[in-house]
Design a protein around this motif. Structure first.
Motif, PDB file in Angstrom:
ATOM      1  N   SER A  68       0.850  -1.188   0.000  1.00 22.85           N
ATOM      2  CA  SER A  68       0.000   0.000   0.000  1.00 22.85           C
ATOM      3  C   SER A  68       0.888   1.242   0.000  1.00 22.85           C
ATOM      4  CB  SER A  68      -0.924   0.004   1.213  1.00 22.85           C
ATOM      5  OG  SER A  68      -0.168  -0.051   2.401  1.00 22.85           O
ATOM      6  N   ASN A  69       0.344   2.332  -0.457  1.00 24.82           N
ATOM      7  CA  ASN A  69       1.109   3.577  -0.592  1.00 24.82           C
ATOM      8  C   ASN A  69       1.001   4.429   0.661  1.00 24.82           C
ATOM      9  OD1 ASN A  69       1.903   2.943  -3.172  1.00 24.82           O
ATOM     10  ND2 ASN A  69       0.116   3.869  -4.108  1.00 24.82           N
ATOM     11  N   GLN A  70       1.191   3.837   1.801  1.00 26.66           N
ATOM     12  CA  GLN A  70       1.124   4.593   3.041  1.00 26.66           C
ATOM     13  C   GLN A  70       2.477   5.234   3.327  1.00 26.66           C
ATOM     14  OE1 GLN A  70      -0.190   1.814   5.989  1.00 26.66           O
ATOM     15  NE2 GLN A  70      -2.318   2.362   5.659  1.00 26.66           N
ATOM     16  N   LEU A  71       2.422   6.428   3.872  1.00 33.96           N
ATOM     17  CA  LEU A  71       3.640   7.127   4.260  1.00 33.96           C
ATOM     18  C   LEU A  71       4.090   6.640   5.629  1.00 33.96           C
ATOM     19  CD1 LEU A  71       2.646  10.782   3.294  1.00 33.96           C
ATOM     20  CD2 LEU A  71       4.071   9.220   1.999  1.00 33.96           C
ATOM     21  N   SER A  72       5.374   6.721   5.863  1.00 35.75           N
ATOM     22  CA  SER A  72       5.869   6.419   7.205  1.00 35.75           C
ATOM     23  C   SER A  72       5.475   7.564   8.128  1.00 35.75           C
ATOM     24  CB  SER A  72       7.380   6.229   7.187  1.00 35.75           C
ATOM     25  OG  SER A  72       8.009   7.470   6.896  1.00 35.75           O
ATOM     26  N   ALA A  73       5.626   7.348   9.415  1.00 40.01           N
ATOM     27  CA  ALA A  73       5.235   8.375  10.387  1.00 40.01           C
ATOM     28  C   ALA A  73       6.066   9.648  10.206  1.00 40.01           C
ATOM     29  CB  ALA A  73       5.379   7.834  11.802  1.00 40.01           C
ATOM     30  N   ALA A  74       7.354   9.509   9.941  1.00 45.46           N
ATOM     31  CA  ALA A  74       8.212  10.687   9.767  1.00 45.46           C
ATOM     32  C   ALA A  74       7.824  11.463   8.510  1.00 45.46           C
ATOM     33  CB  ALA A  74       9.669  10.255   9.699  1.00 45.46           C
ATOM     34  N   ASN A  77       4.463  13.289   9.152  1.00 44.81           N
ATOM     35  CA  ASN A  77       4.615  14.472  10.003  1.00 44.81           C
ATOM     36  C   ASN A  77       5.278  15.618   9.250  1.00 44.81           C
ATOM     37  OD1 ASN A  77       3.437  13.220  12.202  1.00 44.81           O
ATOM     38  ND2 ASN A  77       5.390  12.489  13.033  1.00 44.81           N
ATOM     39  N   ARG A  78       6.284  15.291   8.434  1.00 38.35           N
ATOM     40  CA  ARG A  78       6.950  16.335   7.640  1.00 38.35           C
ATOM     41  C   ARG A  78       5.973  16.959   6.645  1.00 38.35           C
ATOM     42  NH1 ARG A  78      10.496  14.768   3.102  1.00 38.35           N
ATOM     43  NH2 ARG A  78       9.665  12.889   3.883  1.00 38.35           N
ATOM     44  N   ALA A  79       5.129  16.132   5.991  1.00 38.40           N
ATOM     45  CA  ALA A  79       4.160  16.649   5.032  1.00 38.40           C
ATOM     46  C   ALA A  79       3.113  17.510   5.734  1.00 38.40           C
ATOM     47  CB  ALA A  79       3.500  15.494   4.302  1.00 38.40           C
ATOM     48  N   GLN A  80       2.712  17.126   6.929  1.00 37.61           N
ATOM     49  CA  GLN A  80       1.713  17.926   7.652  1.00 37.61           C
ATOM     50  C   GLN A  80       2.318  19.263   8.096  1.00 37.61           C
ATOM     51  OE1 GLN A  80       0.325  15.374  10.798  1.00 37.61           O
ATOM     52  NE2 GLN A  80      -1.238  14.434   9.486  1.00 37.61           N
ATOM     53  N   GLN A  81       3.584  19.260   8.491  1.00 32.72           N
ATOM     54  CA  GLN A  81       4.220  20.520   8.901  1.00 32.72           C
ATOM     55  C   GLN A  81       4.404  21.466   7.724  1.00 32.72           C
ATOM     56  OE1 GLN A  81       7.809  19.315  10.836  1.00 32.72           O
ATOM     57  NE2 GLN A  81       6.754  18.753  12.754  1.00 32.72           N
ATOM     58  N   GLN A  82       4.677  20.955   6.563  1.00 29.72           N
ATOM     59  CA  GLN A  82       4.851  21.794   5.380  1.00 29.72           C
ATOM     60  C   GLN A  82       3.507  22.357   4.909  1.00 29.72           C
ATOM     61  OE1 GLN A  82       6.810  19.378   2.488  1.00 29.72           O
ATOM     62  NE2 GLN A  82       8.840  19.605   3.424  1.00 29.72           N
TER      63      GLN A  82
END
Length: 85
Positions: A68-74, A77-82
C-alpha cells in the motif's frame, strides 16, 4: 496456514449470505429462530472480514500483492508541517 484462512474466509462469507438471507426473508419462522439466524450472519460477517484482512496482509508481506502507498510516520509528520500555516 494461508489456505486454511482462505477456506475459513469462504465458509464465513457463505454463512453470512445464507443466514443473512434467512434472517431477512423469514416469514414463517419464530422470533428465536430469526435472532439465531441474525447472530450466525453477524458471526459470518465478522469472521469473513477478519479472515479477508489477514489474507490481504499476508499477500502484501509475501510480495504477491503490491504494498500500500502509506507514508511512514516521519514522512507524514513532515508533510503535515509543510502544509500547515
Amino acid at each position: 496456514m494461508m489456505k486454511l484462512i482462505a477456506i475459513i474466509n469462504v465458509i464465513a462469507w457463505s454463512g453470512f449470505g445464507a443466514f443473512g438471507y434467512l434472517a431477512l426473508s423469514a416469514d414463517g419462522f419464530s422470533e428465536p429462530q430469526m435472532v439465531t439466524a441474525a447472530l450466525l450472519a453477524a458471526a459470518g460477517l465478522f469472521t469473513g472480514i477478519i479472515a479477508y484482512l489477514r489474507l490481504a496482509q499476508a499477500a502484501e508481506l509475501s510480495g504477491y500483492a503490491q504494498k500500500s502507498n502509506q507514508l511512514s510516520a516521519a514522512e507524514r509528520n513532515r508533510a503535515q508541517q509543510q502544509g500547515s500555516i
